[in-house]
Write a protein that holds these residues in place. Sequence first.
Motif, PDB file in Angstrom:
ATOM      1  N   GLY A 109       0.817  -1.210   0.000  1.00 14.21           N
ATOM      2  CA  GLY A 109       0.000   0.000   0.000  1.00 14.21           C
ATOM      3  C   GLY A 109       0.846   1.253   0.000  1.00 14.21           C
ATOM      4  O   GLY A 109       2.010   1.230   0.394  1.00 14.21           O
ATOM      5  N   VAL A 110       0.252   2.329  -0.459  1.00 11.46           N
ATOM      6  CA  VAL A 110       0.888   3.636  -0.444  1.00 11.46           C
ATOM      7  C   VAL A 110      -0.201   4.654  -0.119  1.00 11.46           C
ATOM      8  O   VAL A 110      -1.364   4.475  -0.509  1.00 11.46           O
ATOM      9  N   ARG A 111       0.152   5.690   0.648  1.00  9.55           N
ATOM     10  CA  ARG A 111      -0.831   6.722   0.978  1.00  9.55           C
ATOM     11  C   ARG A 111      -1.328   7.388  -0.296  1.00  9.55           C
ATOM     12  O   ARG A 111      -0.566   7.619  -1.229  1.00  9.55           O
ATOM     13  N   ARG A 112      -2.603   7.690  -0.313  1.00 12.26           N
ATOM     14  CA  ARG A 112      -3.212   8.328  -1.482  1.00 12.26           C
ATOM     15  C   ARG A 112      -2.515   9.653  -1.804  1.00 12.26           C
ATOM     16  O   ARG A 112      -2.291   9.991  -2.972  1.00 12.26           O
ATOM     17  N   SER A 113      -2.112  10.398  -0.796  1.00  7.45           N
ATOM     18  CA  SER A 113      -1.438  11.677  -1.040  1.00  7.45           C
ATOM     19  C   SER A 113      -0.092  11.466  -1.730  1.00  7.45           C
ATOM     20  O   SER A 113       0.305  12.273  -2.571  1.00  7.45           O
ATOM     21  N   ALA A 114       0.606  10.388  -1.395  1.00 11.81           N
ATOM     22  CA  ALA A 114       1.879  10.094  -2.058  1.00 11.81           C
ATOM     23  C   ALA A 114       1.641   9.701  -3.512  1.00 11.81           C
ATOM     24  O   ALA A 114       2.419  10.065  -4.396  1.00 11.81           O
ATOM     25  N   GLY A 115       0.567   8.981  -3.761  1.00  9.72           N
ATOM     26  CA  GLY A 115       0.210   8.628  -5.132  1.00  9.72           C
ATOM     27  C   GLY A 115      -0.117   9.862  -5.959  1.00  9.72           C
ATOM     28  O   GLY A 115       0.296   9.979  -7.114  1.00  9.72           O
ATOM     29  N   MET A 116      -0.817  10.792  -5.358  1.00 10.65           N
ATOM     30  CA  MET A 116      -1.140  12.037  -6.060  1.00 10.65           C
ATOM     31  C   MET A 116       0.122  12.849  -6.320  1.00 10.65           C
ATOM     32  O   MET A 116       0.279  13.455  -7.385  1.00 10.65           O
TER      33      MET A 116
END
Length: 139
Positions: free
Chosen positions: A67-74
């Motif tokens: 998993g990766v934080r959504r903010s990091a993906g953005m």
Amino acid sequence: MAELIEHSGVVERTEGDTVYVRITSRSACGSCKARQACGLAEAQDKIVTVATPGAAEYAAGDAVTVGVRRSAGMRAVVLAYVGALAVLMAVLVAAIAGMGWSEGAGALAAIAGVGVYYFVLWLFRTKIEHTIQFTITKI
């Protein structure tokens, strides 16, 4: 919305404090029943590197969720696509409207500008890696 973006995968190997996980990403038509007949379905394997102090707990073949934080993906999307588009448009407008270059020369300058942008991202890759942290859990 979920705080994490998660994908299932299989541990390829571990080295020190790093776990290498193989994730198979499928295109949108990957779940279509006619995908075998049309031949357009795309499946691509990706290796994700996860730094974790508990790497010794994982062995090759283990089923895991990465998993990766959504903010990091953005942040990754902004760096990879939005930044490149902004550089492309800025250089194109500056070359054609600002400096009076021809459209062909402006287009070449814009493409070169995007190349320089990606080179700068590559130079700062270690700093960028530290801002995007993956998590791993056994299934």
